[in-house]
Design a protein around this motif. Sequence first.
Motif, PDB file in Angstrom:
ATOM      1  N   ALA A  89       4.057   1.331  -1.545  1.00  0.00           N
ATOM      2  CA  ALA A  89       4.373   1.182  -2.771  1.00  0.00           C
ATOM      3  C   ALA A  89       3.479   2.319  -3.266  1.00  0.00           C
ATOM      4  O   ALA A  89       3.844   3.197  -4.486  1.00  0.00           O
ATOM      5  CB  ALA A  89       4.511   0.376  -3.413  1.00  0.00           C
ATOM      6  N   GLN A  90       1.811   2.015  -3.221  1.00  0.00           N
ATOM      7  CA  GLN A  90       1.254   2.136  -3.888  1.00  0.00           C
ATOM      8  C   GLN A  90       0.757   3.234  -3.929  1.00  0.00           C
ATOM      9  O   GLN A  90       0.475   4.506  -5.148  1.00  0.00           O
ATOM     10  CB  GLN A  90      -0.139   1.481  -3.994  1.00  0.00           C
ATOM     11  CG  GLN A  90      -0.577  -0.129  -4.321  1.00  0.00           C
ATOM     12  CD  GLN A  90       0.158   0.046  -6.431  1.00  0.00           C
ATOM     13  OE1 GLN A  90      -0.117   0.346  -7.037  1.00  0.00           O
ATOM     14  NE2 GLN A  90       1.018  -1.271  -6.053  1.00  0.00           N
ATOM     15  N   LEU A  91       0.683   4.504  -2.779  1.00  0.00           N
ATOM     16  CA  LEU A  91       0.232   5.490  -2.874  1.00  0.00           C
ATOM     17  C   LEU A  91       1.486   6.879  -3.485  1.00  0.00           C
ATOM     18  O   LEU A  91       1.590   7.616  -3.515  1.00  0.00           O
ATOM     19  CB  LEU A  91       0.087   5.934  -1.587  1.00  0.00           C
ATOM     20  CG  LEU A  91       0.851   5.761  -0.180  1.00  0.00           C
ATOM     21  CD1 LEU A  91       1.202   7.346   0.419  1.00  0.00           C
ATOM     22  CD2 LEU A  91      -0.360   5.436   1.036  1.00  0.00           C
ATOM     23  N   TRP A 122       1.632   6.800   6.395  1.00  0.00           N
ATOM     24  CA  TRP A 122       2.481   7.119   5.142  1.00  0.00           C
ATOM     25  C   TRP A 122       2.588   8.262   4.950  1.00  0.00           C
ATOM     26  O   TRP A 122       2.930   8.542   3.677  1.00  0.00           O
ATOM     27  CB  TRP A 122       2.081   6.092   4.078  1.00  0.00           C
ATOM     28  CG  TRP A 122       3.336   4.308   4.762  1.00  0.00           C
ATOM     29  CD1 TRP A 122       2.472   3.235   5.101  1.00  0.00           C
ATOM     30  CD2 TRP A 122       4.216   4.155   4.317  1.00  0.00           C
ATOM     31  NE1 TRP A 122       3.129   2.591   5.469  1.00  0.00           N
ATOM     32  CE2 TRP A 122       4.082   2.944   4.804  1.00  0.00           C
ATOM     33  CE3 TRP A 122       5.148   4.667   3.431  1.00  0.00           C
ATOM     34  CZ2 TRP A 122       5.445   1.947   4.633  1.00  0.00           C
ATOM     35  CZ3 TRP A 122       6.135   4.076   3.808  1.00  0.00           C
ATOM     36  CH2 TRP A 122       7.285   2.858   5.095  1.00  0.00           C
ATOM     37  N   SER A 123       1.279   9.337   5.210  1.00  0.00           N
ATOM     38  CA  SER A 123       0.842  10.052   4.210  1.00  0.00           C
ATOM     39  C   SER A 123       1.211  10.931   5.748  1.00  0.00           C
ATOM     40  O   SER A 123       2.031  12.365   4.988  1.00  0.00           O
ATOM     41  CB  SER A 123      -0.737  10.299   4.314  1.00  0.00           C
ATOM     42  OG  SER A 123      -1.156   9.480   3.470  1.00  0.00           O
ATOM     43  N   LEU A 124       1.724  11.308   6.404  1.00  0.00           N
ATOM     44  CA  LEU A 124       2.274  12.574   7.757  1.00  0.00           C
ATOM     45  C   LEU A 124       3.491  12.527   8.198  1.00  0.00           C
ATOM     46  O   LEU A 124       4.469  11.384   8.226  1.00  0.00           O
ATOM     47  CB  LEU A 124       0.834  11.747   8.927  1.00  0.00           C
ATOM     48  CG  LEU A 124      -0.178  12.130   8.844  1.00  0.00           C
ATOM     49  CD1 LEU A 124      -1.064  11.998   9.867  1.00  0.00           C
ATOM     50  CD2 LEU A 124      -0.933  13.564   8.311  1.00  0.00           C
ATOM     51  N   PRO A 125       3.804  13.689   8.460  1.00  0.00           N
ATOM     52  CA  PRO A 125       5.421  13.390   9.355  1.00  0.00           C
ATOM     53  C   PRO A 125       4.958  13.453  10.182  1.00  0.00           C
ATOM     54  O   PRO A 125       4.384  13.490  11.237  1.00  0.00           O
ATOM     55  CB  PRO A 125       5.664  14.717   8.905  1.00  0.00           C
ATOM     56  CG  PRO A 125       4.821  16.046   8.669  1.00  0.00           C
ATOM     57  CD  PRO A 125       3.100  14.496   8.214  1.00  0.00           C
ATOM     58  N   ASP A 154       3.752   5.762  -5.349  1.00  0.00           N
ATOM     59  CA  ASP A 154       3.995   5.895  -7.349  1.00  0.00           C
ATOM     60  C   ASP A 154       5.143   4.675  -7.286  1.00  0.00           C
ATOM     61  O   ASP A 154       5.880   4.834  -8.181  1.00  0.00           O
ATOM     62  CB  ASP A 154       4.472   7.128  -7.772  1.00  0.00           C
ATOM     63  CG  ASP A 154       3.186   7.791  -7.505  1.00  0.00           C
ATOM     64  OD1 ASP A 154       1.667   7.587  -7.220  1.00  0.00           O
ATOM     65  OD2 ASP A 154       3.172   9.227  -8.529  1.00  0.00           O
ATOM     66  N   ARG A 155       4.914   3.676  -6.425  1.00  0.00           N
ATOM     67  CA  ARG A 155       6.025   2.989  -6.598  1.00  0.00           C
ATOM     68  C   ARG A 155       5.326   1.733  -6.569  1.00  0.00           C
ATOM     69  O   ARG A 155       4.336   1.466  -6.693  1.00  0.00           O
ATOM     70  CB  ARG A 155       6.715   2.741  -6.010  1.00  0.00           C
ATOM     71  CG  ARG A 155       7.601   3.925  -4.830  1.00  0.00           C
ATOM     72  CD  ARG A 155       8.404   3.749  -3.700  1.00  0.00           C
ATOM     73  NE  ARG A 155       8.361   3.696  -2.162  1.00  0.00           N
ATOM     74  CZ  ARG A 155       7.952   1.910  -2.126  1.00  0.00           C
ATOM     75  NH1 ARG A 155       8.279   1.131  -2.006  1.00  0.00           N
ATOM     76  NH2 ARG A 155       7.068   2.593  -0.883  1.00  0.00           N
ATOM     77  N   PHE A 181      -6.743   0.179   6.374  1.00  0.00           N
ATOM     78  CA  PHE A 181      -6.707   0.671   5.409  1.00  0.00           C
ATOM     79  C   PHE A 181      -5.950   2.380   5.121  1.00  0.00           C
ATOM     80  O   PHE A 181      -5.357   3.106   5.203  1.00  0.00           O
ATOM     81  CB  PHE A 181      -7.743   1.218   3.963  1.00  0.00           C
ATOM     82  CG  PHE A 181      -7.628   2.092   2.416  1.00  0.00           C
ATOM     83  CD1 PHE A 181      -6.258   1.758   2.149  1.00  0.00           C
ATOM     84  CD2 PHE A 181      -8.179   2.317   2.859  1.00  0.00           C
ATOM     85  CE1 PHE A 181      -6.373   2.392   0.747  1.00  0.00           C
ATOM     86  CE2 PHE A 181      -7.587   3.495   2.195  1.00  0.00           C
ATOM     87  CZ  PHE A 181      -6.976   3.471   0.605  1.00  0.00           C
ATOM     88  N   GLN A 200      -2.579   4.551   5.436  1.00  0.00           N
ATOM     89  CA  GLN A 200      -2.492   5.000   4.810  1.00  0.00           C
ATOM     90  C   GLN A 200      -1.914   6.517   5.278  1.00  0.00           C
ATOM     91  O   GLN A 200      -1.514   7.414   4.986  1.00  0.00           O
ATOM     92  CB  GLN A 200      -4.207   5.732   3.799  1.00  0.00           C
ATOM     93  CG  GLN A 200      -4.141   6.371   2.728  1.00  0.00           C
ATOM     94  CD  GLN A 200      -4.366   5.799   1.795  1.00  0.00           C
ATOM     95  OE1 GLN A 200      -3.131   4.675   1.393  1.00  0.00           O
ATOM     96  NE2 GLN A 200      -4.186   6.078   1.101  1.00  0.00           N
ATOM     97  N   ALA A 201      -2.707   6.863   6.553  1.00  0.00           N
ATOM     98  CA  ALA A 201      -2.440   8.061   7.592  1.00  0.00           C
ATOM     99  C   ALA A 201      -1.078   8.009   8.201  1.00  0.00           C
ATOM    100  O   ALA A 201      -0.246   8.835   8.319  1.00  0.00           O
ATOM    101  CB  ALA A 201      -3.266   7.864   8.903  1.00  0.00           C
ATOM    102  N   PHE A 253     -12.692  11.334  17.038  1.00  0.00           N
ATOM    103  CA  PHE A 253     -11.618  11.892  16.283  1.00  0.00           C
ATOM    104  C   PHE A 253     -10.218  11.664  17.408  1.00  0.00           C
ATOM    105  O   PHE A 253      -8.840  11.592  16.794  1.00  0.00           O
ATOM    106  CB  PHE A 253     -11.970  12.916  16.409  1.00  0.00           C
ATOM    107  CG  PHE A 253     -12.789  13.602  14.982  1.00  0.00           C
ATOM    108  CD1 PHE A 253     -12.081  12.772  13.554  1.00  0.00           C
ATOM    109  CD2 PHE A 253     -12.971  13.907  14.561  1.00  0.00           C
ATOM    110  CE1 PHE A 253     -12.671  12.773  12.144  1.00  0.00           C
ATOM    111  CE2 PHE A 253     -14.192  13.789  13.732  1.00  0.00           C
ATOM    112  CZ  PHE A 253     -14.247  13.384  12.916  1.00  0.00           C
ATOM    113  N   PRO A 279       2.550   9.562  12.832  1.00  0.00           N
ATOM    114  CA  PRO A 279       2.354  10.564  13.275  1.00  0.00           C
ATOM    115  C   PRO A 279       3.109  11.261  14.294  1.00  0.00           C
ATOM    116  O   PRO A 279       3.532  11.388  14.814  1.00  0.00           O
ATOM    117  CB  PRO A 279       1.846  11.651  12.637  1.00  0.00           C
ATOM    118  CG  PRO A 279       1.069  11.204  13.491  1.00  0.00           C
ATOM    119  CD  PRO A 279       0.225   9.836  13.206  1.00  0.00           C
ATOM    120  N   GLN A 311       0.848  -1.274  -0.088  1.00  0.00           N
ATOM    121  CA  GLN A 311      -0.063  -0.090  -0.306  1.00  0.00           C
ATOM    122  C   GLN A 311       0.783   1.344  -0.336  1.00  0.00           C
ATOM    123  O   GLN A 311       0.601   2.667  -1.120  1.00  0.00           O
ATOM    124  CB  GLN A 311      -0.475   0.194   1.410  1.00  0.00           C
ATOM    125  CG  GLN A 311      -2.037   0.893   1.134  1.00  0.00           C
ATOM    126  CD  GLN A 311      -2.726   1.138   2.849  1.00  0.00           C
ATOM    127  OE1 GLN A 311      -2.564   0.197   3.116  1.00  0.00           O
ATOM    128  NE2 GLN A 311      -3.174   2.270   2.798  1.00  0.00           N
TER     129      GLN A 311
END
Lengths: 185, 398
Positions: free
Chosen positions: B43-45, B360-363, B47-48, B353, B357-358, B248, B262, B41
Amino acid sequence: MSQQIPGLPDMTYIDREKRTFLDQIYFWEITRGILITTKHFFRNMAKWLTFRKGGVVILYPEEMRPDYSQNNRGRHILVQRSDGSPRCVACKMCATNCPAECITIVAEESDDSNIQKRPKVFEIDVSRCIFCGFCVEACPVDAIRMAPTTEELAGYNRFRMIYDKKTLMTWKPTVNDDVVHGYNP
Amino acid sequence: MESTFFGINTVTFITNLVIAGGIFGFMFTMGAVMSWSERKQSAQLQDRIGANRAGIPLPGGKSLKVWGFINNIADAIKCLVKEDFKPRAYDLFMYNLAIFFAFIPAVISVAVIPFAGEVHLAELFQSWYLKWIPGLPEYFATNLPNYVFRVQVANLNVGLLFVFAVGSISVFGAILAGWSSNNKFSMMGALRACSQMISYEVAMGLALLGIIFIYQTVDVWSLVQGQRELAFGWLPKWGIVLQPFAFFLFIASAVAENKRMPFDLPEAESEIISGYYTEYSAFKMLMFMFAEFIEICFVAIMITTLFFGGYSVPYLMADGFHWPWGAFTAVSHGNVVLLELGSFLTKVFFFCFLLQQARWSLPRFRYDQLMRLGWKYLLPLALLNLVVTVIIVALGGF
């Protein structure tokens, strides 16, 4: 840090965007970031599921980059004459010029009466080569060139990285003189 | 006379064994699936392409790769056969014990989670997918016509407290690992992990108190039953509907509790190598990673159970769909069980998922930011949420 210039009340060195409340609660920005990555994820997945390649990377040994520059300095080619013998006259200019000292040439007398010498041994230690292209520039008879591609320049030990005359010639055995093949200034 | 097995009714024993095996098996499988999806996942997000080289050779020159899933097996074999590095640890017993403190709490918390509703054994064996078994449908219909069981390993009436209690134990895993490794980086990671997990546990517990107030129970089964009811005759009383703010808060503090991006300060590889499991190698390291992946799955399960109605499908009762406009669609019992199980797993997979996703998206946060977020924002907000909830509950709002 932004710093105010005296006399210019509204100017700062760095014009940084003010953080809004929406930025500061952090949540909306997280959502926006995740939406961007999710967009990439689903776009790539859609490509895979329709039997296309998702992602922008290249599956290296199976695929080669199509967009190597024609001036890229890749693996060395020993150019042949029409009868298949190397064009090299064993003048050792390339070996002398080589900053990495990776070219080994042993000369011998040529059978052809028009040609004085020919290389008995012509080896390039690719593991030491820095791919500067000086050997190509130094060659007086255009006997050595560099192909744009770098494939197969890999080995499991350092002795595999020493390419002899035969290998250097048979990579691209015939080079058309009309077409500039690879790095040839 | 009913047959017994060590004093337990044989049928009860076997159903419980199947349920426990299935649920714990699901968690272990999810550990493997998550470690695969973490690779693919991400990799996909980005673009690998991700893991796609390891494969089982098949006759005919091809190899079975299963979209990189075989890489997990290769990793497991690698970790089993590589050198088991041991540091000159301060306390080797604690060093080995820490793995189990990290691993076992991650797995056993799931025991109180219901994966599906009440199952009527005799009716289940009349369904299209179990009818073909020779003998059993007739046997259960004649001998056990009223046997009902729950798809839940342990029906504890303190379920949610059990989850919290077990969750706190995993702090010991981090602190023991860091301390017994006799390594400064490990110690730093352990201290970070310890203070982070304790800080965020407070916020997480307070965020969930609102839920407990509304449904008036800490029993996870009753919580899910409460979420199956409808407000205004059409809106399912899911936790996300009644406590959107707590959702939240919970998701933030649960990710922090889980030490994931993160909030992965305890394992910040750019600062302290690998945090508290720096000195662990081979299969021991794999156990820590596996525990982490199982914990992600468990966070997804908790979000599903507490805020998204658990296994419940909106309007689906034991006999079929009672639509809000008065229509009724009959569904057989076997299909109801399948629908509930499918609903639960779909929600869990979705949140797995989302969490990946979170991740791999957040620093990563800085450590002071992490502590400030936990104590100065999440905790007061959770308290505020609790106060508002209590006032509304006291006024008879829900």
